[in-house]
Structures are given as C-alpha cells and as structure tokens.
Design a protein around this motif. Structure first.
Motif, PDB file in Angstrom:
ATOM      1  N   TYR A  87       0.849  -1.190   0.000  1.00 50.20           N
ATOM      2  CA  TYR A  87       0.000   0.000   0.000  1.00 50.20           C
ATOM      3  C   TYR A  87       0.887   1.242   0.000  1.00 50.20           C
ATOM      4  N   PHE A  88       0.578   2.162  -0.915  1.00 47.96           N
ATOM      5  CA  PHE A  88       1.385   3.357  -1.097  1.00 47.96           C
ATOM      6  C   PHE A  88       0.530   4.608  -0.898  1.00 47.96           C
ATOM      7  N   CYS A  89       1.121   5.611  -0.274  1.00 43.73           N
ATOM      8  CA  CYS A  89       0.483   6.915  -0.276  1.00 43.73           C
ATOM      9  C   CYS A  89       1.169   7.776  -1.332  1.00 43.73           C
ATOM     10  N   ALA A  90       0.426   8.709  -1.887  1.00 46.80           N
ATOM     11  CA  ALA A  90       0.966   9.610  -2.907  1.00 46.80           C
ATOM     12  C   ALA A  90       0.393  10.993  -2.673  1.00 46.80           C
ATOM     13  N   THR A  91       1.239  11.983  -2.732  1.00 42.90           N
ATOM     14  CA  THR A  91       0.774  13.351  -2.514  1.00 42.90           C
ATOM     15  C   THR A  91       0.797  14.141  -3.815  1.00 42.90           C
ATOM     16  N   ASP A  92      -0.221  14.954  -3.972  1.00 42.63           N
ATOM     17  CA  ASP A  92      -0.305  15.905  -5.078  1.00 42.63           C
ATOM     18  C   ASP A  92       0.047  17.247  -4.445  1.00 42.63           C
ATOM     19  N   ASP A  93       1.308  17.676  -4.640  1.00 40.19           N
ATOM     20  CA  ASP A  93       1.822  18.812  -3.904  1.00 40.19           C
ATOM     21  C   ASP A  93       1.377  20.141  -4.490  1.00 40.19           C
ATOM     22  N   ARG A  94       1.076  21.073  -3.604  1.00 38.76           N
ATOM     23  CA  ARG A  94       0.559  22.370  -4.022  1.00 38.76           C
ATOM     24  C   ARG A  94       1.590  23.131  -4.858  1.00 38.76           C
ATOM     25  N   GLY A  95       2.879  22.935  -4.575  1.00 39.15           N
ATOM     26  CA  GLY A  95       3.890  23.704  -5.292  1.00 39.15           C
ATOM     27  C   GLY A  95       4.352  23.084  -6.591  1.00 39.15           C
ATOM     28  N   SER A  96       3.817  21.908  -6.902  1.00 33.36           N
ATOM     29  CA  SER A  96       4.274  21.201  -8.091  1.00 33.36           C
ATOM     30  C   SER A  96       3.245  21.280  -9.200  1.00 33.36           C
ATOM     31  N   THR A  97       3.663  20.837 -10.369  1.00 33.26           N
ATOM     32  CA  THR A  97       2.755  20.774 -11.510  1.00 33.26           C
ATOM     33  C   THR A  97       1.578  19.883 -11.161  1.00 33.26           C
ATOM     34  N   GLY A  99      -0.984  17.185 -11.034  1.00 28.16           N
ATOM     35  CA  GLY A  99      -0.949  15.812 -11.528  1.00 28.16           C
ATOM     36  C   GLY A  99       0.332  15.081 -11.217  1.00 28.16           C
ATOM     37  N   ARG A 100       1.371  15.801 -10.857  1.00 27.41           N
ATOM     38  CA  ARG A 100       2.619  15.129 -10.524  1.00 27.41           C
ATOM     39  C   ARG A 100       2.484  14.594  -9.101  1.00 27.41           C
TER      40      ARG A 100
ATOM     41  N   GLY B 100      -9.943  17.861 -12.723  1.00 23.28           N
ATOM     42  CA  GLY B 100      -9.453  18.264 -11.407  1.00 23.28           C
ATOM     43  C   GLY B 100      -9.117  17.084 -10.526  1.00 23.28           C
ATOM     44  N   ASN B 101      -9.299  15.886 -11.020  1.00 23.68           N
ATOM     45  CA  ASN B 101      -9.003  14.677 -10.261  1.00 23.68           C
ATOM     46  C   ASN B 101      -7.664  14.137 -10.730  1.00 23.68           C
ATOM     47  N   THR B 102      -6.726  13.979  -9.820  1.00 22.76           N
ATOM     48  CA  THR B 102      -5.387  13.571 -10.218  1.00 22.76           C
ATOM     49  C   THR B 102      -5.128  12.090 -10.015  1.00 22.76           C
ATOM     50  N   GLU B 103      -6.208  11.300  -9.952  1.00 22.17           N
ATOM     51  CA  GLU B 103      -6.048   9.849  -9.823  1.00 22.17           C
ATOM     52  C   GLU B 103      -5.293   9.303 -11.029  1.00 22.17           C
ATOM     53  N   ALA B 104      -4.268   8.498 -10.757  1.00 21.08           N
ATOM     54  CA  ALA B 104      -3.464   7.906 -11.819  1.00 21.08           C
ATOM     55  C   ALA B 104      -3.891   6.471 -12.066  1.00 21.08           C
ATOM     56  N   PHE B 105      -3.951   6.103 -13.336  1.00 18.84           N
ATOM     57  CA  PHE B 105      -4.281   4.745 -13.742  1.00 18.84           C
ATOM     58  C   PHE B 105      -3.008   4.109 -14.289  1.00 18.84           C
ATOM     59  N   PHE B 106      -2.607   3.019 -13.666  1.00 18.89           N
ATOM     60  CA  PHE B 106      -1.349   2.374 -14.020  1.00 18.89           C
ATOM     61  C   PHE B 106      -1.570   1.194 -14.952  1.00 18.89           C
ATOM     62  N   GLY B 107      -0.577   0.974 -15.816  1.00 14.92           N
ATOM     63  CA  GLY B 107      -0.525  -0.260 -16.572  1.00 14.92           C
ATOM     64  C   GLY B 107       0.052  -1.373 -15.710  1.00 14.92           C
ATOM     65  N   GLN B 108       0.151  -2.565 -16.294  1.00 11.42           N
ATOM     66  CA  GLN B 108       0.624  -3.736 -15.554  1.00 11.42           C
ATOM     67  C   GLN B 108       2.139  -3.781 -15.430  1.00 11.42           C
ATOM     68  N   GLY B 109       2.799  -2.898 -16.176  1.00 10.30           N
ATOM     69  CA  GLY B 109       4.244  -2.826 -16.051  1.00 10.30           C
ATOM     70  C   GLY B 109       4.986  -3.716 -17.030  1.00 10.30           C
TER      71      GLY B 109
END
Lengths: 113, 115
Positions: A87-97, A99-100, B100-109
């Motif tokens: 399980y991973f957490c990921a942040t969408d940072d306010r100062g970054s582009t 979607g990154r 406005g949704n930044t959810e990423a969809f990944f491939g299987q790699g």
C-alpha cells in the motif's frame, strides 16, 4: 525529498483484524491518495482525500488526514487474505505541476488466513 | 476502456542492446507518466507528458534513456544502450487532469532484465 513515507514498512496480521498504515509527508498538498499494488501488478487507486477533508470512507477503508501534522492513515477493517498487498500513499503537492504525484516506499501488508 | 496497456510484459536483453517499452494510455487522458520501480529506490518518476508534450524529464537517469509521445494514444521509453542496473519494473500511468481529479491509472508494467 518530497516523497511521502509509509509506516510501518511491513505489517503482518490475522484475518478479521484491522490494519492501520500511516503516511507522513513534508509539503503543502492539494490532495493525498492511497494506492494498492498486488505482487507483480500495477498500482491501483483506492481513495483520494482532499486537503480540506479530515476523514473519508470507502467500503472497509477509512482514511484520515491531518494537514497540521502532515500525516495520513489508512485503516482496513475486518481484513481478508485477499487484502495482502503493498500500500502506497501519494501526494499531489501544491507547489508542483498539477498531476505530478510523489509516492512513498509503501507498506507491505500480509493477512494470514 | 481496457485501461493502460503496456508491452511487452517481460523483456530480457543483453547488456548493450537497445530496449523499447511501449504504452497506450487510456483514451482521452491528457497526462502520461513513466515510472521505474526497484526494491532499492522504490517508485521513481522518470518523465511525464501533458497533451503529448514532455513537461519534466528531470527523473530520467541518463542520456541513455529517452521517451517520446508521437500522439495521444502511444508513448515509448527507450534505453540505448541498456545496462544491468537498468533492470527494474517500468510502469506507465495516465491521468485526466481536466476534471481536477489527479487519480493515476497504471498499466501492468514491463519487467526488464538486462543480463
């Protein structure tokens, strides 16, 4: 590093127990997301919590966010063997582009039947 | 939609050879990301595109790595020449930021092994 950090690195529990994973980050964020990765597969999005939200639920998942402490937790209730994954957490940072995403190193959860 | 499609799923090659990894993002998505995952370094962002234009390639480790996105439905990541330390799982992901949704969809790699 802007990456989030999950804690613990590994967690081993019995079926039926609850699993709690934590994530800490360093910057101001737009949102924080949790992803799941089964062995040998790609990451799958689980849940997104925005910076102005404090708690969110989705099925057996409960996510909290404390922006003052720059931390989040993911709770999986009544765990099942099929929940075994990283399980991973990921942040969408306010100062970054937009979607990154910045990913942590992940927590390996093992649920024993 | 079939999701993000990557090919090949596995690649074994000899050191010095050229390797090309391919990705088809979800139709309509406007961002495409290439990641590399190893036990030592975790998930690293290599490069990402917005509407087929490279936005940030600062994660590309060396000049041996290059990525292109000739159109909205196809991207490649090329390593030339390949080295054993390039062995890793390479993921492609796409996102529709416009909502406005930044959810990423990944491939299987693609699991790359350089021997």
């Amino acid at each position: 590093s802007q990456q989030g950090e999950e804690d613990p690195q590994a967690l081993s529990i019995q079926e039926g127990e609850n699993a709690t994973m934590n994530c800490s980050y360093k910057t101001s964020i737009n949102n924080l997301q949790w992803y799941r990765q089964n062995s040998g597969r790609g990451l799958v999005h689980l849940i997104l919590i925005r910076s102005n939200e404090r708690e969110k639920h989705s099925g057996r998942l409960r996510v909290t966010l404390d922006t003052s402490k720059k931390s989040s937790s993911l709770l999986i209730t009544a765990s099942r063997a099929a929940d075994t994954a990283s399980y991973f957490c990921a942040t969408d940072d306010r100062g970054s582009t937009l979607g990154r995403l910045y990913f942590g190193r992940g927590t390996q959860l093992t649920v024993w039947p | 939609d079939a999701g993000v499609i990557q090919s090949p799923r596995h690649e074994v090659t000899e050191m010095g050879q050229e390797v090309t990894l391919r990705c088809k993002p979800i139709s309509g998505h406007d961002y495409l990301f290439w990641y590399r995952q190893t036990m030592m370094r975790g998930l690293e962002l290599l490069i990402y595109f917005n509407n087929n234009v490279p936005i940030d390639d600062s994660g590309m480790p060396e000049d041996r790595f290059s990525a292109k996105m000739p159109n909205a439905s196809f991207s490649t990541l090329k390593i030339q020449p390949s080295e054993p330390r390039d062995s890793a799982v390479y993921f492609c992901a796409s996102t529709l930021i416009g909502t406005g949704n930044t959810e990423a969809f990944f491939g299987q790699g693609t699991r790359l092994t350089v021997v």
